[in-house]
Scaffold this active site. Structure first.
Site, mmCIF file in Angstrom:
data_model
loop_
_atom_site.group_PDB
_atom_site.id
_atom_site.type_symbol
_atom_site.label_atom_id
_atom_site.label_comp_id
_atom_site.label_asym_id
_atom_site.label_seq_id
_atom_site.Cartn_x
_atom_site.Cartn_y
_atom_site.Cartn_z
ATOM 1 N N ILE A 110 0.839 -1.196 0.000
ATOM 2 C CA ILE A 110 0.000 0.000 0.000
ATOM 3 C C ILE A 110 0.878 1.251 0.000
ATOM 4 O O ILE A 110 2.024 1.209 0.455
ATOM 5 C CB ILE A 110 -0.977 -0.025 1.210
ATOM 6 C CG1 ILE A 110 -1.968 1.145 1.154
ATOM 7 C CG2 ILE A 110 -0.219 -0.062 2.543
ATOM 8 C CD1 ILE A 110 -3.174 0.984 2.070
ATOM 9 N N CYS A 111 0.319 2.331 -0.546
ATOM 10 C CA CYS A 111 0.933 3.666 -0.465
ATOM 11 C C CYS A 111 2.194 3.743 -1.334
ATOM 12 O O CYS A 111 2.136 3.480 -2.537
ATOM 13 C CB CYS A 111 1.202 3.989 1.002
ATOM 14 S SG CYS A 111 1.639 5.682 1.363
ATOM 15 N N ALA A 112 3.336 4.069 -0.746
ATOM 16 C CA ALA A 112 4.567 4.149 -1.529
ATOM 17 C C ALA A 112 5.192 2.776 -1.738
ATOM 18 O O ALA A 112 6.141 2.640 -2.519
ATOM 19 C CB ALA A 112 5.562 5.084 -0.837
#
Ligand SMILES: *[C@@H]1O[C@H](CO)[C@@H](O)[C@H](O)[C@H]1NC(C)=O
Length: 396
Positions: A110-112
């Site tokens: 998730i995310c970066a």
């Protein structure tokens, strides 16, 4: 005749490292354990104690190096800056992931972490994927970036950021256990996939706060980790000075679903730092009951309330900390659905966030982010709340 045996639980590996995003780690840990998974929180650093983003300290179950020989049903990578890049640079983790993906295992980030870890190892080549909007340009051309909260493509599941962590974690539950399990879990949690917040406000008063707000968040064994960590993370994003205080015998607290959170101080020491601008009590059982029995905390709360300073609670803490000590007298409040009957006045319990004068309450892990942003709105104003919501990807 063979003995009846229950199927062995699904095994999940969730590595954390310096700079891991706390919400993105704690929500999958908690939700996958709610679903029955055996989740190992592994430190990709050289010690079990890991300080992740916003000063949150987590005690991992194992060192990642000791997990290399095991096999897992799912490996989940939380994001964070520089956490995602730190995971991407971890050769041990890369080795574990490569072996896992070759065997056809389910993997997620998730995310970066989709661009900076999975894609950097080529493990999203030929896949559709998503990630934090600030980082999607880091996907190599072999990855098809999709504008969605969560993308499931083959065995790869990706998500965008803090506000979509719950949707991401539930997508993982669906992959491992099916839709029915998701429905079972979400019913209790009041999950909502849309961003944005609203609050039912009665007897509106201005919350006074000069400069950096000093906030006390007490913690006990069995406190709900998603509620506690979402609030700490969000308030620290808004630059509040949040003091996480243990009411147990030591700094190390085991939250409701086993997340080991290391408090900043013991409550005794925190009490010396009173007065606070705000006290917020997290829910979860038996944590909220322990907090409600903690005389020192109750004394602090009562003095704080007498001084007309703002305080609040979420979930079980409304019912087990505020209500029994007269801290909701003459006030409307909300709590988890199963505990509404414990409030003398349950007339506003259907609301996800209720503000009555200086008292702000909410319902469950599924309302924790709305709650945290509403607290910042009252404490620091609408602009600051909007800036926070943007950072969390929690805009309406
Ligand atoms: C609370 O959890 C810690 C570990 O996080 C443990 O050492 C302690 O014994 C627990 N306290 C109680 C009262 O169970």
């Amino acid at each position: 005749m063979a003995m009846a045996t229950s199927p062995s639980p699904k095994k999940v590996l969730l590595p954390i490292v310096a700079g891991t995003e706390p919400i993105e780690a704690s929500i999958p840990i908690d939700i996958l354990r709610r679903a029955g998974a055996d989740v190992t929180v592994a430190s990709a650093g050289d010690a079990l104690l890991v300080e992740i983003m916003y000063g949150v300290k987590i005690l991992a179950d194992e060192l990642l190096a000791d997990c290399a020989a095991a096999s897992y049903d799912l490996i989940v990578l939380p994001g964070g800056v520089p956490g995602a890049a730190n995971l991407g640079g971890c050769a041990t983790l890369e080795g574990i992931l490569r072996k896992h993906v070759e065997k056809g295992g389910l993997y997620a980030a998730i995310c970066a972490a989709p661009p900076l870890a999975l894609a950097s190892w080529g493990l999203l080549d030929g896949h559709k994927a998503t990630g934090h909007p600030w980082f999607v340009e880091k996907f190599p051309p072999e990855v098809t970036a999709v504008d969605a909260n969560v993308v499931v493509d083959g065995n790869a599941v990706t998500g965008t950021g803090p506000a979509t962590s719950m949707e991401f974690a539930l997508a993982l539950v669906e992959q491992l256990y099916g839709k029915e399990k998701v429905e079972q879990i979400t019913k209790l949690m009041l999950v909502r996939y849309e961003g944005g917040y609203s609050m039912k406000e009665l007897n509106s008063v201005q919350w006074h706060c000069s400069g950096t707000p000093k906030v006390l968040l007490p913690l006990a064994n069995g406190s709900e980790e998603m509620e506690a960590i979402t609030i700490v993370d969000a308030l620290r994003r808004a630059n509040a000075d949040v003091i996480v205080a243990s009411v147990e015998d030591g700094f190390d607290v085991t939250a409701r679903y086993g997340t080991r959170i290391v408090a900043d101080v013991m409550l005794d020491e925190a009490a010396d730092r009173a007065p606070f601008d705000l006290i917020i009590v997290p829910g979860g059982l038996p944590g909220a009951k322990t907090l409600g029995r903690c005389e020192q905390l109750v004394t602090l709360l009562k003095k704080h309330a007498e001084a007309n300073k703002p305080y609040g609670a979420i979930g079980a803490a409304t019912a087990h900390v505020l209500e029994p000590h007269g801290l909701l007298k003459g006030r409307k409040a909300t709590t988890c659905a199963s505990m509404a009957g414990l409030l003398a006045d349950d007339s506003e319990c259907e609301n996800r966030v209720v503000v009555d004068g200086n008292v702000i309450t909410s319902r469950s892990p599924g309302t924790a982010m709305e709650y945290a942003v509403a607290v910042v709105d009252k404490m620091l104003g609408r602009d600051e709340a909007r800036r926070l919501a943007e950072g969390l990807l929690f805009l309406a």
